[in-house]
Design an enzyme around this catalytic site. Structure first.
Site, PDB file in Angstrom:
ATOM      1  N   HIS A  17       0.841  -1.207   0.000  1.00 59.98           N
ATOM      2  CA  HIS A  17       0.000   0.000   0.000  1.00 59.98           C
ATOM      3  C   HIS A  17       0.875   1.256   0.000  1.00 59.98           C
ATOM      4  O   HIS A  17       0.597   2.214  -0.728  1.00 59.98           O
ATOM      5  CB  HIS A  17      -0.879   0.059   1.256  1.00 59.98           C
ATOM      6  CG  HIS A  17      -1.926  -1.004   1.354  1.00 59.98           C
ATOM      7  ND1 HIS A  17      -2.037  -1.840   2.436  1.00 59.98           N
ATOM      8  CD2 HIS A  17      -2.931  -1.356   0.515  1.00 59.98           C
ATOM      9  CE1 HIS A  17      -3.076  -2.656   2.270  1.00 59.98           C
ATOM     10  NE2 HIS A  17      -3.624  -2.396   1.106  1.00 59.98           N
ATOM     11  N   LYS A  41     -15.969  -7.946   5.619  1.00 56.10           N
ATOM     12  CA  LYS A  41     -14.681  -8.627   5.550  1.00 56.10           C
ATOM     13  C   LYS A  41     -14.193  -9.065   6.934  1.00 56.10           C
ATOM     14  O   LYS A  41     -13.168  -9.727   7.033  1.00 56.10           O
ATOM     15  CB  LYS A  41     -13.635  -7.706   4.906  1.00 56.10           C
ATOM     16  CG  LYS A  41     -13.594  -7.787   3.371  1.00 56.10           C
ATOM     17  CD  LYS A  41     -12.302  -7.195   2.836  1.00 56.10           C
ATOM     18  CE  LYS A  41     -12.100  -7.457   1.356  1.00 56.10           C
ATOM     19  NZ  LYS A  41     -10.838  -6.871   0.864  1.00 56.10           N
ATOM     20  N   ARG A  95      -1.999  -6.136  -8.588  1.00 56.38           N
ATOM     21  CA  ARG A  95      -0.991  -7.157  -8.276  1.00 56.38           C
ATOM     22  C   ARG A  95      -1.047  -8.220  -9.353  1.00 56.38           C
ATOM     23  O   ARG A  95      -0.526  -8.033 -10.431  1.00 56.38           O
ATOM     24  CB  ARG A  95      -1.265  -7.751  -6.882  1.00 56.38           C
ATOM     25  CG  ARG A  95      -0.910  -6.804  -5.765  1.00 56.38           C
ATOM     26  CD  ARG A  95      -1.485  -7.245  -4.446  1.00 56.38           C
ATOM     27  NE  ARG A  95      -2.946  -7.116  -4.458  1.00 56.38           N
ATOM     28  CZ  ARG A  95      -3.715  -7.183  -3.389  1.00 56.38           C
ATOM     29  NH1 ARG A  95      -3.180  -7.409  -2.219  1.00 56.38           N
ATOM     30  NH2 ARG A  95      -5.011  -7.030  -3.460  1.00 56.38           N
ATOM     31  N   SER A 133      -2.512  -7.959   2.557  1.00 58.73           N
ATOM     32  CA  SER A 133      -2.821  -7.889   3.996  1.00 58.73           C
ATOM     33  C   SER A 133      -3.264  -9.252   4.523  1.00 58.73           C
ATOM     34  O   SER A 133      -2.865  -9.666   5.615  1.00 58.73           O
ATOM     35  CB  SER A 133      -3.942  -6.880   4.255  1.00 58.73           C
ATOM     36  OG  SER A 133      -3.553  -5.597   3.838  1.00 58.73           O
TER      37      SER A 133
END
Ligand code: ADP
Length: 167
Positions: A17, A41, A95, A133
């Protein structure tokens, strides 16, 4: 004045990030980091904790790049958040190919909601590209070394939280 919105869950903020934020700072006059509440989440860190960790990094990045960085929690539609903060661009990191499909769909739909807001994709440095993460949390939970993936402050917070939860 060009304002960019970089939205995410940041649970927690990683070097991936931070890499994207640094790149984003070169493109805009003010970078708004939009922190999604994302209750679905089931985040490890609550909103206030995520915001505090991001703010710590934001101060450093502001000193380094000279770009104004604002941390803005949001719970509404991304495109409405972009309008609220006056952003003309949304920044996202890419990504793997897996990210692409989701992002492709998001751009397609967001464009129909507001065609004036452009989404810009950035890629991190090679060593930061694979960082996620979710995996950082898993590695830390299993007592692996996460120092290559997050800042020392975030590493300490992760260890603290996961240790506490394990008891
Ligand atoms: P979200 O729930 O929106 O996916 P994340 O916090 O996981 O929130 O990610 C926020 C943004 O940062 C996304 O655009 C994601 O692709 C990007 N990102 C996260 N990690 C990396 C990385 N290592 N390299 C490039 N982009 C990344």
């Amino acid at each position: 004045m060009r304002i960019g919105l970089y939205p995410g869950t940041f649970d927690p903020i990683t070097l991936g990030h931070i890499d994207i934020i640094r790149r984003g700072c070169a493109l805009v006059d003010r970078l708004v980091i939009g922190v999604a509440i994302n209750r679905d989440k089931g985040p490890l860190f609550d909103l206030d904790e995520r915001v505090a960790m991001i703010k710590m990094q934001a101060r450093r990045l502001n000193a380094e790049t000279g770009t104004e960085i604002v941390v803005h929690p949001f719970e509404n539609l991304l495109i409405d958040c972009a309008r609220d903060v006056g952003a003309s661009i949304i920044l996202r990191g890419l990504r793997a190919v897996a990210d692409f499909e989701y992002e492709y769909q998001m751009v397609g739909m967001n464009r129909q909601l507001d065609a004036s807001i452009e989404t810009v994709f950035l890629m991190a440095e090679a060593q930061h590209q694979a960082i996620a993460s979710k995996l950082v949390k898993e590695i830390c939970r299993l007592s692996g070394d996460v120092s290559k993936f997050v800042t020392p402050e975030v590493e300490a917070a992760l260890k603290n939280r996961l240790h506490v939860e394990a008891r």
